[in-house]
Design an enzyme around this catalytic site. Sequence first.
Site, PDB file in Angstrom:
ATOM      1  N   GLU A 193       0.800  -1.320   0.071  1.00 57.36           N
ATOM      2  CA  GLU A 193      -0.129   0.006  -0.024  1.00 57.36           C
ATOM      3  C   GLU A 193       0.762   1.217  -0.090  1.00 57.36           C
ATOM      4  OE1 GLU A 193      -3.358  -0.263   2.672  1.00 57.36           O
ATOM      5  OE2 GLU A 193      -4.135  -2.074   1.666  1.00 57.36           O
ATOM      6  N   TYR A 260     -11.486  -4.385  -0.102  1.00 52.75           N
ATOM      7  CA  TYR A 260     -12.184  -4.796   1.184  1.00 52.75           C
ATOM      8  C   TYR A 260     -13.862  -4.673   0.920  1.00 52.75           C
ATOM      9  CZ  TYR A 260      -8.086  -5.968   3.800  1.00 52.75           C
ATOM     10  OH  TYR A 260      -6.653  -6.175   4.103  1.00 52.75           O
ATOM     11  N   GLU A 317      -4.943  -8.615  -0.714  1.00 53.57           N
ATOM     12  CA  GLU A 317      -5.703  -8.161   0.476  1.00 53.57           C
ATOM     13  C   GLU A 317      -7.224  -8.224  -0.001  1.00 53.57           C
ATOM     14  OE1 GLU A 317      -4.462  -5.137   3.249  1.00 53.57           O
ATOM     15  OE2 GLU A 317      -2.450  -5.576   2.873  1.00 53.57           O
TER      16      GLU A 317
END
Length: 491
Positions: A193, A260, A317
Amino acid sequence: MKKIFFSFLTIALLADLSKAQTTVVIDGSNSTNTISRHIYGHFSEHLGRCIYDGFWVGDSINVAKKDRIRLDVVEALKKIKVPNLRWPGGCFADEYHWRDGIGPRTQRPYMVNTNWGGVSEDNSFGTHEFLELCSLIGCEPYIAGNVGSGTVEEMAKWVEYLNSDAKSTMTDLRKANGRSEPWRVKFWGVGNESWGCGGNMTADFYADQYKRYAVYCRNYKDAPLLKIASGANSSDYNWTESLMKNVGPGRMWGVTLHYYTIPSGSWGKKGSATSFDEKEYFNTMKNCLVMEELVTRHSTIMDKYDPAKKTALVVDEWGIWTDVEPGTNPGFLYQQNSLRDALIAGTTLNIFNNHSDRVRMANLAQTVNVLQSIVLTKGDKMLLTPTYYIFDMYKVHMDAKKLNINFKSPDYTIDDKTIPALNISASQDSSGATHISLVNLNPNKKITLQTVLPGINWKTVTGQIVTSAKLTDINTFEDPYKIKNRIIQWR
Ligand code: AHR
């Protein structure tokens, strides 16, 4: 004998072959690519109770251990054939200095885990311990190096420590710490990130940094690295464009994507993991299905610069992110796991299987006690979450040939919003068995299916299902097997 295995993931039982409504064509003659087993990877960060209390415990925990590694957790992960494990973060990776986590444990320095709860990290779980964990599980390590607060030299030396067998200060140090053979780690993340907690960089600045760091992450004898660039946050298509244009496919084995599923769609009040109504469930699934668009659009950009699809899209992720369980440390991201989580896992894995020409690695966040976990622990006890059972059911797709599917999903509508009720992926394994995974997102309607299977010769059919009475149902330490995959009696 050729077999067909169905895996169903649904709240309303699916498939009455006699009264067909939805026709699904699965083509066995036209398989295009293999589904990499690395799509079924996991992620374990120094965050909350994932490493400490999850994998790595003290004497007070009365379970079988190797050193301080919990073997009940290891056995559970072995059963689902976890192919790779990402470590040490996450945001933690860009503050982690690997030399703090080697050598005699009593002499390792403490640090403050500033990202996650401000707790003290004693560095007792470091490089040797992580690689021992991977070897017990039988999976490939995937290490994320520190770009944000580290140096090129620090990263280069870590790779040398891990992978070289030539005499040097680094390899002597490794030997002095008890490991003579190099580990030959393959998967190597250059930062995490970098647009956010990994250094707040712009895409173009990171592209230059990536090139600089990557040069010095050397390929040692018999240990070629598969270098993975820190990619986009969700729909930041400019980030992918910049990496592909400025770095190019030849220098990156993979480019990451993080996304997410947040029930409310907002990072403020995200929504409870266990208490939600159908409307919130619907919105959550709508948000989950955004993955289809993200993977498609990032892949289209990659195709422009890399039509041969040399560089993988690595979704390292993903998963649902809810509010923490009431009463737990907000910095520890501990959340329960319901049937809704299982539906998210099945749907997302179907998306990855169907895009496996480009998506060749993915990591659910995070393995134990954090976000969409597959394992929860409480003292000596351990439970497997509904999400775990999806990975158990879907493991058959690892390294199998992806099959093309054609169908029109029935709608699932609430108010004026609609999502497809049904999603599917299918593959054929090396024994010739065909595996079809179906997810019904509509809790109110059974879907009746007719399957048409050109090019597939089969003699027997079996099935498994994950379901429960309510979307909010969970496995608890008192009732750990409420939701699990069960064999279907085929009529
Ligand atoms: O998985 C939790 C955190 O989410 C990771 O540390 C970070 O990379 C992401 O923002």
